[in-house]
Write a protein that holds these residues in place. Structure first.
Motif, PDB file in Angstrom:
ATOM      1  N   PRO A 150       0.813  -1.408  -0.179  1.00 12.43           N
ATOM      2  CA  PRO A 150       0.020   0.147  -0.018  1.00 12.43           C
ATOM      3  C   PRO A 150       1.049   1.360   0.053  1.00 12.43           C
ATOM      4  O   PRO A 150       0.383   2.190  -0.733  1.00 12.43           O
ATOM      5  CB  PRO A 150      -0.822  -0.236   1.374  1.00 12.43           C
ATOM      6  CG  PRO A 150      -0.780  -1.536   1.639  1.00 12.43           C
ATOM      7  CD  PRO A 150       0.492  -1.988   1.046  1.00 12.43           C
ATOM      8  N   ALA A 151       2.118   1.046   0.787  1.00 13.08           N
ATOM      9  CA  ALA A 151       2.759   2.478   0.685  1.00 13.08           C
ATOM     10  C   ALA A 151       3.559   2.803  -0.514  1.00 13.08           C
ATOM     11  O   ALA A 151       3.441   3.951  -1.033  1.00 13.08           O
ATOM     12  CB  ALA A 151       3.826   2.358   1.847  1.00 13.08           C
ATOM     13  N   THR A 152       3.699   1.746  -1.147  1.00 12.71           N
ATOM     14  CA  THR A 152       4.426   1.796  -2.433  1.00 12.71           C
ATOM     15  C   THR A 152       3.305   2.631  -3.665  1.00 12.71           C
ATOM     16  O   THR A 152       3.377   3.442  -4.327  1.00 12.71           O
ATOM     17  CB  THR A 152       5.011   0.666  -3.231  1.00 12.71           C
ATOM     18  OG1 THR A 152       5.957   0.031  -2.189  1.00 12.71           O
ATOM     19  CG2 THR A 152       5.578   0.833  -4.676  1.00 12.71           C
ATOM     20  N   LEU A 153       2.232   1.732  -3.691  1.00 12.76           N
ATOM     21  CA  LEU A 153       1.095   2.271  -4.453  1.00 12.76           C
ATOM     22  C   LEU A 153       0.592   3.383  -4.211  1.00 12.76           C
ATOM     23  O   LEU A 153       0.340   4.463  -4.993  1.00 12.76           O
ATOM     24  CB  LEU A 153      -0.057   1.145  -4.259  1.00 12.76           C
ATOM     25  CG  LEU A 153       0.260  -0.381  -4.749  1.00 12.76           C
ATOM     26  CD1 LEU A 153      -0.819  -1.114  -4.528  1.00 12.76           C
ATOM     27  CD2 LEU A 153       0.242  -0.294  -6.222  1.00 12.76           C
ATOM     28  N   ALA A 154       0.246   4.085  -2.943  1.00 12.09           N
ATOM     29  CA  ALA A 154       0.009   5.308  -2.436  1.00 12.09           C
ATOM     30  C   ALA A 154       1.046   6.309  -3.055  1.00 12.09           C
ATOM     31  O   ALA A 154       0.559   7.431  -3.389  1.00 12.09           O
ATOM     32  CB  ALA A 154      -0.125   5.500  -1.182  1.00 12.09           C
ATOM     33  N   MET A 155       2.376   5.942  -3.001  1.00  3.69           N
ATOM     34  CA  MET A 155       3.420   6.997  -3.667  1.00  3.69           C
ATOM     35  C   MET A 155       3.238   7.022  -5.177  1.00  3.69           C
ATOM     36  O   MET A 155       3.337   8.342  -5.515  1.00  3.69           O
ATOM     37  CB  MET A 155       4.798   6.500  -3.088  1.00  3.69           C
ATOM     38  CG  MET A 155       5.822   7.483  -3.475  1.00  3.69           C
ATOM     39  SD  MET A 155       5.538   9.194  -3.082  1.00  3.69           S
ATOM     40  CE  MET A 155       6.177   8.952  -1.305  1.00  3.69           C
ATOM     41  N   VAL A 156       2.963   6.168  -5.555  1.00  5.93           N
ATOM     42  CA  VAL A 156       2.753   6.082  -7.130  1.00  5.93           C
ATOM     43  C   VAL A 156       1.660   7.147  -7.547  1.00  5.93           C
ATOM     44  O   VAL A 156       1.780   7.700  -8.482  1.00  5.93           O
ATOM     45  CB  VAL A 156       2.602   4.742  -7.617  1.00  5.93           C
ATOM     46  CG1 VAL A 156       2.069   4.710  -9.136  1.00  5.93           C
ATOM     47  CG2 VAL A 156       3.918   3.899  -7.487  1.00  5.93           C
ATOM     48  N   CYS A 157       0.479   6.752  -6.638  1.00  4.75           N
ATOM     49  CA  CYS A 157      -0.756   7.555  -6.961  1.00  4.75           C
ATOM     50  C   CYS A 157      -0.371   9.103  -6.726  1.00  4.75           C
ATOM     51  O   CYS A 157      -0.719  10.008  -7.483  1.00  4.75           O
ATOM     52  CB  CYS A 157      -1.766   7.238  -5.951  1.00  4.75           C
ATOM     53  SG  CYS A 157      -2.451   5.531  -6.409  1.00  4.75           S
ATOM     54  N   VAL A 159       2.610  10.502  -6.845  1.00  7.44           N
ATOM     55  CA  VAL A 159       3.593  11.040  -7.907  1.00  7.44           C
ATOM     56  C   VAL A 159       2.776  11.489  -9.085  1.00  7.44           C
ATOM     57  O   VAL A 159       3.218  12.434  -9.945  1.00  7.44           O
ATOM     58  CB  VAL A 159       4.685  10.193  -8.525  1.00  7.44           C
ATOM     59  CG1 VAL A 159       5.603  10.379  -9.722  1.00  7.44           C
ATOM     60  CG2 VAL A 159       5.555   9.808  -7.178  1.00  7.44           C
ATOM     61  N   SER A 160       1.774  10.633  -9.653  1.00 12.11           N
ATOM     62  CA  SER A 160       1.135  10.800 -10.818  1.00 12.11           C
ATOM     63  C   SER A 160       0.190  12.122 -10.717  1.00 12.11           C
ATOM     64  O   SER A 160       0.193  12.713 -11.812  1.00 12.11           O
ATOM     65  CB  SER A 160       0.252   9.594 -11.142  1.00 12.11           C
ATOM     66  OG  SER A 160       0.987   8.341 -11.463  1.00 12.11           O
ATOM     67  N   LEU A 161      -0.475  12.070  -9.420  1.00 10.44           N
ATOM     68  CA  LEU A 161      -1.461  13.079  -9.493  1.00 10.44           C
ATOM     69  C   LEU A 161      -0.865  14.447  -9.208  1.00 10.44           C
ATOM     70  O   LEU A 161      -1.222  15.541  -9.797  1.00 10.44           O
ATOM     71  CB  LEU A 161      -2.407  12.829  -8.273  1.00 10.44           C
ATOM     72  CG  LEU A 161      -3.393  11.829  -8.553  1.00 10.44           C
ATOM     73  CD1 LEU A 161      -4.167  11.378  -7.164  1.00 10.44           C
ATOM     74  CD2 LEU A 161      -4.480  12.094  -9.591  1.00 10.44           C
ATOM     75  N   HIS A 162       0.427  14.582  -8.681  1.00 11.42           N
ATOM     76  CA  HIS A 162       1.340  15.687  -8.310  1.00 11.42           C
ATOM     77  C   HIS A 162       1.824  16.228  -9.652  1.00 11.42           C
ATOM     78  O   HIS A 162       1.568  17.246  -9.981  1.00 11.42           O
ATOM     79  CB  HIS A 162       2.366  15.211  -7.474  1.00 11.42           C
ATOM     80  CG  HIS A 162       3.234  16.368  -6.989  1.00 11.42           C
ATOM     81  ND1 HIS A 162       2.562  17.241  -6.402  1.00 11.42           N
ATOM     82  CD2 HIS A 162       4.475  17.026  -7.335  1.00 11.42           C
ATOM     83  CE1 HIS A 162       3.721  18.410  -6.094  1.00 11.42           C
ATOM     84  NE2 HIS A 162       4.905  18.103  -6.706  1.00 11.42           N
ATOM     85  N   GLY A 163       2.330  15.181 -10.730  1.00 10.82           N
ATOM     86  CA  GLY A 163       2.572  15.625 -11.936  1.00 10.82           C
ATOM     87  C   GLY A 163       1.667  16.419 -12.648  1.00 10.82           C
ATOM     88  O   GLY A 163       1.715  17.210 -13.230  1.00 10.82           O
ATOM     89  N   ALA A 164       0.359  15.791 -12.775  1.00  9.89           N
ATOM     90  CA  ALA A 164      -0.705  16.254 -13.435  1.00  9.89           C
ATOM     91  C   ALA A 164      -1.131  17.550 -13.004  1.00  9.89           C
ATOM     92  O   ALA A 164      -1.481  18.542 -13.547  1.00  9.89           O
ATOM     93  CB  ALA A 164      -2.121  15.295 -13.377  1.00  9.89           C
ATOM     94  N   ALA A 165      -0.822  17.792 -11.593  1.00 11.67           N
ATOM     95  CA  ALA A 165      -1.445  19.125 -10.763  1.00 11.67           C
ATOM     96  C   ALA A 165      -0.317  20.044 -11.342  1.00 11.67           C
ATOM     97  O   ALA A 165      -0.852  21.390 -11.639  1.00 11.67           O
ATOM     98  CB  ALA A 165      -1.443  18.968  -9.266  1.00 11.67           C
ATOM     99  N   LEU A 166       0.774  19.713 -11.283  1.00 14.41           N
ATOM    100  CA  LEU A 166       1.847  20.873 -11.673  1.00 14.41           C
ATOM    101  C   LEU A 166       1.628  21.203 -13.214  1.00 14.41           C
ATOM    102  O   LEU A 166       1.925  22.337 -13.461  1.00 14.41           O
ATOM    103  CB  LEU A 166       3.425  20.240 -11.468  1.00 14.41           C
ATOM    104  CG  LEU A 166       3.784  19.899  -9.974  1.00 14.41           C
ATOM    105  CD1 LEU A 166       5.068  19.380  -9.792  1.00 14.41           C
ATOM    106  CD2 LEU A 166       3.480  21.389  -9.310  1.00 14.41           C
ATOM    107  N   LEU A 167       1.275  20.164 -13.998  1.00 14.16           N
ATOM    108  CA  LEU A 167       1.122  20.614 -15.337  1.00 14.16           C
ATOM    109  C   LEU A 167      -0.071  21.456 -15.511  1.00 14.16           C
ATOM    110  O   LEU A 167      -0.101  22.361 -16.486  1.00 14.16           O
ATOM    111  CB  LEU A 167       1.117  19.264 -16.277  1.00 14.16           C
ATOM    112  CG  LEU A 167       2.110  18.527 -16.410  1.00 14.16           C
ATOM    113  CD1 LEU A 167       1.834  17.244 -17.022  1.00 14.16           C
ATOM    114  CD2 LEU A 167       3.344  19.250 -17.164  1.00 14.16           C
ATOM    115  N   ALA A 168      -1.093  21.220 -14.842  1.00 11.81           N
ATOM    116  CA  ALA A 168      -2.272  21.836 -14.900  1.00 11.81           C
ATOM    117  C   ALA A 168      -1.949  23.587 -14.452  1.00 11.81           C
ATOM    118  O   ALA A 168      -2.470  24.454 -14.857  1.00 11.81           O
ATOM    119  CB  ALA A 168      -3.418  21.214 -14.104  1.00 11.81           C
ATOM    120  N   ALA A 169      -1.429  23.596 -13.207  1.00 14.20           N
ATOM    121  CA  ALA A 169      -1.026  24.694 -12.759  1.00 14.20           C
ATOM    122  C   ALA A 169       0.051  25.776 -13.860  1.00 14.20           C
ATOM    123  O   ALA A 169      -0.528  26.881 -13.753  1.00 14.20           O
ATOM    124  CB  ALA A 169      -0.113  24.556 -11.412  1.00 14.20           C
ATOM    125  N   GLY A 170       0.643  25.043 -14.259  1.00 15.29           N
ATOM    126  CA  GLY A 170       1.332  25.573 -15.257  1.00 15.29           C
ATOM    127  C   GLY A 170       0.868  25.874 -16.697  1.00 15.29           C
ATOM    128  O   GLY A 170       1.809  26.372 -17.535  1.00 15.29           O
TER     129      GLY A 170
END
Length: 203
Positions: A150-157, A159-170
């Motif tokens: 679960p810890a690895t899966l949560a981190m993958v989630c 990373v993916s959402l943080h990347g999407a958020a940064l791209l959206a913000a920019g």
């Protein structure tokens, strides 16, 4: 200038609120305790009662940011609906926060990962992932997601959402609506985590 009287604790809240606004307007380099004092109409020395210097203000901003973000994520995780709907709700809460507070988000993570960050800040900064991890465990126990760390899966989630958020913000999503990006990201993440669950069981 007529100074604004503040009851105990209210000045700190007012300074942090104005600091968050200033951060989004002019960036971290534009933060000034003296300017904040002018903005909230108190003496230039008043902020020192709560923040010894600018770094202390930045540390407090990071903590306040994580607390606000965690509250929104927690609320989304406890909303009604299926586990998958709650998962999507958490994703929307995180990306929504990132879009509303892009400069604050940067300060939050840079401060959290600074060598001198406090244990309290690091713990608070990790609560969002812990909420996601608990949801993954719940979904695994319900048979909706396949076994996996679960810890690895949560981190993958994250990373993916943080990347999407940064791209959206920019504004770098190449014309793709933010809602579509979130939907595609969460669909992909959920499908990946559910791989291996028998079709009849996953419905």
């Amino acid at each position: 200038m007529t100074e604004q009287p503040y009851h105990h604790g209210k000045l700190r809240e007012a300074l942090l609120e104005r600091a968050m606004e200033t951060l989004e307007e002019v960036g971290v380099d534009g933060l000034s305790l003296r300017q904040l004092a002018r903005d909230v109409n108190v003496s230039h020395g008043a902020p020192a009662k709560h923040f010894r210097d600018k770094q202390a203000l930045i540390d407090a901003l990071a903590m306040a940011g994580f607390e606000l973000m965690n509250s929104r994520i927690q609320t989304a995780s406890e909303a009604g609906g299926s586990l998958r709907e709650r998962f999507v709700g958490v994703a929307k809460a995180y990306v929504g926060f990132a879009l509303a507070h892009p400069a604050l988000l940067t300060v939050m993570y840079s401060t959290k990962h600074h060598p001198g960050s406090s244990t309290e800040l690091r713990n608070t900064g990790g609560q969002g992932i812990e909420i996601a991890q608990a949801m993954i465990v719940e979904a695994q126990e319900a048979g909706e997601l396949a076994p996996g760390d679960p810890a690895t899966l949560a981190m993958v989630c994250f990373v993916s959402l943080h990347g999407a958020a940064l791209l959206a913000a920019g504004k770098h999503l190449e014309g793709i609506p933010v809602s579509d990006a979130i939907a595609a990201t969460t669909d992909t993440l959920w499908a990946g985590m559910a791989a291996g669950v028998p079709a009849a069981q996953s419905r």
